[in-house]
Write a protein that holds these residues in place. Structure first.
Motif, PDB file in Angstrom:
ATOM      1  N   TYR A 143     -39.953  14.851 -56.776  1.00  0.00           N
ATOM      2  CA  TYR A 143     -40.196  13.358 -56.277  1.00  0.00           C
ATOM      3  C   TYR A 143     -39.587  13.303 -55.056  1.00  0.00           C
ATOM      4  O   TYR A 143     -38.547  14.015 -54.312  1.00  0.00           O
ATOM      5  CB  TYR A 143     -39.579  12.409 -56.799  1.00  0.00           C
ATOM      6  N   ASN A 144     -40.331  12.619 -53.754  1.00  0.00           N
ATOM      7  CA  ASN A 144     -39.604  12.522 -52.596  1.00  0.00           C
ATOM      8  C   ASN A 144     -38.050  12.072 -52.607  1.00  0.00           C
ATOM      9  O   ASN A 144     -37.144  12.315 -51.856  1.00  0.00           O
ATOM     10  CB  ASN A 144     -40.269  12.136 -51.728  1.00  0.00           C
ATOM     11  N   SER A 145     -37.733  10.803 -53.179  1.00  0.00           N
ATOM     12  CA  SER A 145     -36.590  10.229 -53.572  1.00  0.00           C
ATOM     13  C   SER A 145     -35.524  11.543 -53.566  1.00  0.00           C
ATOM     14  O   SER A 145     -34.550  11.654 -53.164  1.00  0.00           O
ATOM     15  CB  SER A 145     -36.078   9.489 -54.872  1.00  0.00           C
ATOM     16  N   PHE A 146     -35.848  12.719 -54.564  1.00  0.00           N
ATOM     17  CA  PHE A 146     -34.823  13.478 -54.712  1.00  0.00           C
ATOM     18  C   PHE A 146     -35.181  14.697 -53.227  1.00  0.00           C
ATOM     19  O   PHE A 146     -34.186  15.347 -53.215  1.00  0.00           O
ATOM     20  CB  PHE A 146     -35.270  14.610 -56.473  1.00  0.00           C
ATOM     21  N   LEU A 147     -35.902  14.845 -52.978  1.00  0.00           N
ATOM     22  CA  LEU A 147     -36.361  16.092 -52.306  1.00  0.00           C
ATOM     23  C   LEU A 147     -35.242  15.485 -51.182  1.00  0.00           C
ATOM     24  O   LEU A 147     -34.957  16.067 -50.133  1.00  0.00           O
ATOM     25  CB  LEU A 147     -37.644  15.694 -51.169  1.00  0.00           C
ATOM     26  N   MET A 148     -35.493  13.985 -51.054  1.00  0.00           N
ATOM     27  CA  MET A 148     -34.205  13.484 -49.869  1.00  0.00           C
ATOM     28  C   MET A 148     -32.900  14.607 -49.717  1.00  0.00           C
ATOM     29  O   MET A 148     -31.853  14.127 -48.579  1.00  0.00           O
ATOM     30  CB  MET A 148     -34.216  11.864 -48.927  1.00  0.00           C
ATOM     31  N   LYS A 149     -32.252  14.095 -51.152  1.00  0.00           N
ATOM     32  CA  LYS A 149     -30.952  14.611 -51.151  1.00  0.00           C
ATOM     33  C   LYS A 149     -30.406  15.819 -51.816  1.00  0.00           C
ATOM     34  O   LYS A 149     -29.221  16.846 -51.556  1.00  0.00           O
ATOM     35  CB  LYS A 149     -30.780  13.767 -52.711  1.00  0.00           C
ATOM     36  N   GLU A 150     -31.507  16.877 -52.244  1.00  0.00           N
ATOM     37  CA  GLU A 150     -31.482  17.570 -52.396  1.00  0.00           C
ATOM     38  C   GLU A 150     -32.919  18.811 -52.045  1.00  0.00           C
ATOM     39  O   GLU A 150     -33.796  18.869 -52.929  1.00  0.00           O
ATOM     40  CB  GLU A 150     -31.931  18.180 -53.811  1.00  0.00           C
ATOM     41  N   PRO A 151     -32.815  18.833 -51.243  1.00  0.00           N
ATOM     42  CA  PRO A 151     -33.868  19.001 -49.651  1.00  0.00           C
ATOM     43  C   PRO A 151     -34.690  20.456 -51.003  1.00  0.00           C
ATOM     44  O   PRO A 151     -33.607  21.642 -51.139  1.00  0.00           O
ATOM     45  CB  PRO A 151     -33.940  20.023 -48.409  1.00  0.00           C
ATOM     46  N   TYR A 152     -35.923  20.385 -49.858  1.00  0.00           N
ATOM     47  CA  TYR A 152     -37.261  22.532 -50.443  1.00  0.00           C
ATOM     48  C   TYR A 152     -35.603  23.667 -50.007  1.00  0.00           C
ATOM     49  O   TYR A 152     -35.322  24.332 -50.787  1.00  0.00           O
ATOM     50  CB  TYR A 152     -38.274  21.901 -50.357  1.00  0.00           C
ATOM     51  N   SER A 153     -35.028  23.367 -49.351  1.00  0.00           N
ATOM     52  CA  SER A 153     -34.578  24.414 -47.898  1.00  0.00           C
ATOM     53  C   SER A 153     -33.201  25.488 -48.494  1.00  0.00           C
ATOM     54  O   SER A 153     -32.984  26.063 -48.482  1.00  0.00           O
ATOM     55  CB  SER A 153     -34.641  24.430 -46.886  1.00  0.00           C
ATOM     56  N   ARG A 154     -32.785  24.385 -50.018  1.00  0.00           N
ATOM     57  CA  ARG A 154     -31.266  24.566 -50.537  1.00  0.00           C
ATOM     58  C   ARG A 154     -31.512  24.948 -51.922  1.00  0.00           C
ATOM     59  O   ARG A 154     -30.959  25.503 -52.733  1.00  0.00           O
ATOM     60  CB  ARG A 154     -30.397  23.481 -50.269  1.00  0.00           C
ATOM     61  N   TRP A 155     -32.756  24.859 -52.417  1.00  0.00           N
ATOM     62  CA  TRP A 155     -33.704  25.101 -53.797  1.00  0.00           C
ATOM     63  C   TRP A 155     -33.390  26.701 -53.507  1.00  0.00           C
ATOM     64  O   TRP A 155     -33.068  27.749 -52.527  1.00  0.00           O
ATOM     65  CB  TRP A 155     -34.510  24.724 -54.488  1.00  0.00           C
ATOM     66  N   LYS A 156     -32.651  27.037 -54.995  1.00  0.00           N
ATOM     67  CA  LYS A 156     -31.902  28.844 -55.330  1.00  0.00           C
ATOM     68  C   LYS A 156     -33.409  29.430 -55.900  1.00  0.00           C
ATOM     69  O   LYS A 156     -33.761  29.144 -56.787  1.00  0.00           O
ATOM     70  CB  LYS A 156     -31.272  28.761 -55.889  1.00  0.00           C
TER      71      LYS A 156
END
Length: 156
Positions: A143-156
């Protein structure tokens, strides 16, 4: 108005040559609480305010209300937004009787490409373009609202 959509990861860049148009989108969230979001968006040179309700259990359907705003008002509302911004280019790709919205994310979400198709009914069939990969409908992390808080670049 009830919004019904399915969301997929994108496997290749063929959507770019199949697209009938593209536009840059910047958006922020005044409220990103789960189940109720208030979004401010600038798409090219137009502003929008959107309110979305909670998704159904499968993540397929939810209430959505949207109104166009003057550009200067949308820019002013960005000041009220929570930290974090979504920056993406949206490609509109026709396929059969539907148009897929393919979002190519930039900034902290660089590298993520997601396609959505809006449906009139949860069981409505649709043609699948060759670039569609894994279905991620209902997965909150996309969800865009989640990507705002936990961006894709920080996913493991």
């Amino acid at each position: 108005m009830q919004e019904i959509e399915r969301k997929f990861l994108v496997t290749d860049s063929s959507y770019r040559t199949q697209a009938e148009s593209s536009s840059r989108i910047r958006q922020g969230y005044i409220c990103s609480a789960r189940g109720r979001t208030v979004r401010v968006r600038i798409r090219d040179e137009k502003g929008f305010l959107t309110i979305k309700g909670p998704s159904d259990e499968a993540g397929l359907s939810r209430y959505e209300w949207e109104r166009e705003l003057p550009l200067n008002e949308a820019e002013e509302l960005f000041r009220l937004c929570e930290p974090g911004m979504i920056d993406k280019v949206r490609y509109l790709v026709p396929c059969g009787n539907h148009v897929f919205e393919v979002d190519e994310f930039h900034g902290e979400n660089e590298g993520l490409v997601v396609a959505e198709v809006e449906l009139r009914d949860v069981s409505e069939p649709f043609e699948t373009p060759s670039f569609l990969g894994e279905e991620v409908t209902g997965q909150v992390k996309y969800y865009n609202s989640f990507l705002m808080k936990e961006p894709y670049s920080r996913w493991k």
